[in-house]
Design an enzyme around this catalytic site. Structure first.
Site, mmCIF file in Angstrom:
data_model
loop_
_atom_site.group_PDB
_atom_site.id
_atom_site.type_symbol
_atom_site.label_atom_id
_atom_site.label_comp_id
_atom_site.label_asym_id
_atom_site.label_seq_id
_atom_site.Cartn_x
_atom_site.Cartn_y
_atom_site.Cartn_z
ATOM 1 N N GLN A 36 -10.544 0.442 13.674
ATOM 2 C CA GLN A 36 -10.244 -0.178 12.381
ATOM 3 C C GLN A 36 -9.430 -1.457 12.548
ATOM 4 O OE1 GLN A 36 -9.529 2.948 13.380
ATOM 5 N NE2 GLN A 36 -9.548 4.417 11.696
ATOM 6 N N LYS A 89 -4.107 2.010 4.603
ATOM 7 C CA LYS A 89 -4.830 3.277 4.711
ATOM 8 C C LYS A 89 -6.337 3.023 4.740
ATOM 9 C CE LYS A 89 -1.198 5.872 4.714
ATOM 10 N NZ LYS A 89 -0.345 4.776 5.207
ATOM 11 N N ASP A 90 -7.062 3.925 5.399
ATOM 12 C CA ASP A 90 -8.501 3.788 5.549
ATOM 13 C C ASP A 90 -9.207 3.724 4.202
ATOM 14 O OD1 ASP A 90 -9.249 4.532 8.647
ATOM 15 O OD2 ASP A 90 -7.416 5.511 7.971
ATOM 16 N N LYS A 91 -10.284 2.948 4.180
ATOM 17 C CA LYS A 91 -11.099 2.862 2.966
ATOM 18 C C LYS A 91 -11.981 4.092 2.818
ATOM 19 C CE LYS A 91 -14.435 -0.071 0.549
ATOM 20 N NZ LYS A 91 -15.031 -1.432 0.456
ATOM 21 N N GLN A 109 -16.649 9.859 8.444
ATOM 22 C CA GLN A 109 -15.402 9.443 7.807
ATOM 23 C C GLN A 109 -15.672 9.209 6.325
ATOM 24 O OE1 GLN A 109 -13.024 6.639 9.955
ATOM 25 N NE2 GLN A 109 -11.789 6.130 8.168
#
Length: 361
Positions: free
Chosen positions: A159, A75-77, A18
């Site tokens: 998450q 939102k994802d880091k 990721q």
């Protein structure tokens, strides 16, 4: 949480990192922005930053409080993400001097209202799978056809539970008065993680039941699912979808719309296959509509009446859209593009595809 996958294929070997190069998320707004109003909507591309960190960076530069900045979702880091944030338009001139190595403002448009949590339609994803052999690529193509047909469980992704994976445990302690958190925002966040954990465990139990119905005769299944009469088990086994709708189930028009209680099981199961409705699981809390009958018997163990946050219903099943896949043999890479409704996790799809927990680098 040890996840129970609904598909039955063997694990597929590939590597998923990721990173901003291999994981791209684009937020799709719920509505077009008007072009006029007291708020300025910014379309922003960021990488290696959480949404909270992005908000802090912008608020510091603009000299405003973080709460004055609106956003639709987190939102994802560890990704390249495109999302919309809103600021009071009167501070727009200060953006001319804004410069950050991980943030780029792509578009600006005025709008009447501040963006609120949940004001998005969904997200579009690009994901690169690495170290993928030609044979495993063929396996992926076969699994993707199943996913296109039947959809996937709408588990909360890892998450949701924090870097240490224990936010839900803190949330349970808060709900039961065993721990205090002074920040209202932090308290709500941790209680939400606990609600999410209960939802995931309920969904896992329901997938287990669906697998029992698929693999055993009614008389055999009755020993493993004693709360359901044999005649009812026979009726459930006739439902075409792998995830079985129970009498008294709360159903949700898909992807948006009202909830209602399942009554005509034959009709509801047909509409489920046609992607018109889906079961809706409980986020335990106050004021949430309760399921009935057999469905409630399976839901009751995952209700915690100590939770004083407002409860709600969440889609238990989703249907990924615009699902495209291509294999680049010389690089041993597979590339996935797809769209998910808001609140759904791309990593859940990847884990269903891999049929194993994905190690995130």
């Amino acid at each position: 949480m040890e996840r129970l996958y609904y598909l039955n294929h063997a694990p597929i070997d590939f590597h998923f990192a990721q990173t901003p190069r291999d994981f791209v998320v684009e937020e799709i707004p719920l509505y077009p922005f008007s072009g006029a109003g007291e708020h300025l909507v910014l379309k922003i591309r960021k990488r290696n930053l959480s949404t909270f960190e992005l908000v802090d960076i912008l608020s510091s530069h603009l000299g405003i409080k973080s709460r004055e900045i609106g956003y639709a979702g987190l939102k994802d880091k560890s990704a390249l993400t495109l999302q919309h944030l809103s600021i009071p338009a009167k501070f727009g001139d200060k953006l001319e001097a804004f410069d950050h190595p991980e943030v780029k403002i792509l578009e600006q448009v005025r709008h009447e209202n501040k963006i609120r949590i949940g004001h998005l339609k969904g997200n579009r994803f690009f994901i690169r799978l690495k170290k993928l052999s030609p044979l495993n690529s063929l396996k992926i193509q076969g699994v993707l056809e199943e996913i296109k047909r039947w959809g996937i469980p709408n588990y909360f992704g890892y998450q949701r539970f924090g870097n240490d994976g224990n936010n839900h445990e803190i949330g349970r302690k808060i709900a039961h008065g065993e721990q205090r958190v002074t920040s209202p925002k932090r308290r709500t966040f941790l209680l939400s993680a606990y609600q999410s954990k209960l939802f995931n465990e309920w969904l896992k139990e329901r997938i287990k039941l669906s697998k029992i119905l698929a693999e055993f005769t009614p008389s055999e299944a009755s020993r493993l699912a004693p709360m359901i009469p044999v005649e009812q088990l026979k009726a459930l086994q006739k439902q075409p979808h792998p995830f079985k709708i129970l009498p008294g189930e709360i159903l949700h028009h898909y992807p948006h719309g009202k909830i209602f209680v399942a009554e005509d099981m034959e009709e509801e199961s047909r509409r489920f296959v046609e992607k018109d409705i889906v079961p809706a699981g409980l986020l335990s809390g106050t004021k949430a509509k309760s399921s009935e009958g057999i469905a409630h018997l399976y839901e009751a163990p995952f209700i915690d009446e100590k939770i004083q946050e407002q409860g709600s219903r969440r889609l238990a099943w989703i249907f990924p859209e615009d699902l495209e896949y291509r294999y680049i043999e010389e690089e041993a890479h597979g590339e996935l593009n797809f769209y998910l409704p808001k609140g759904s996790y791309a990593t859940v799809l990847i884990e269903e595809l891999a049929h194993r927990e994905i190690k995130i680098d």
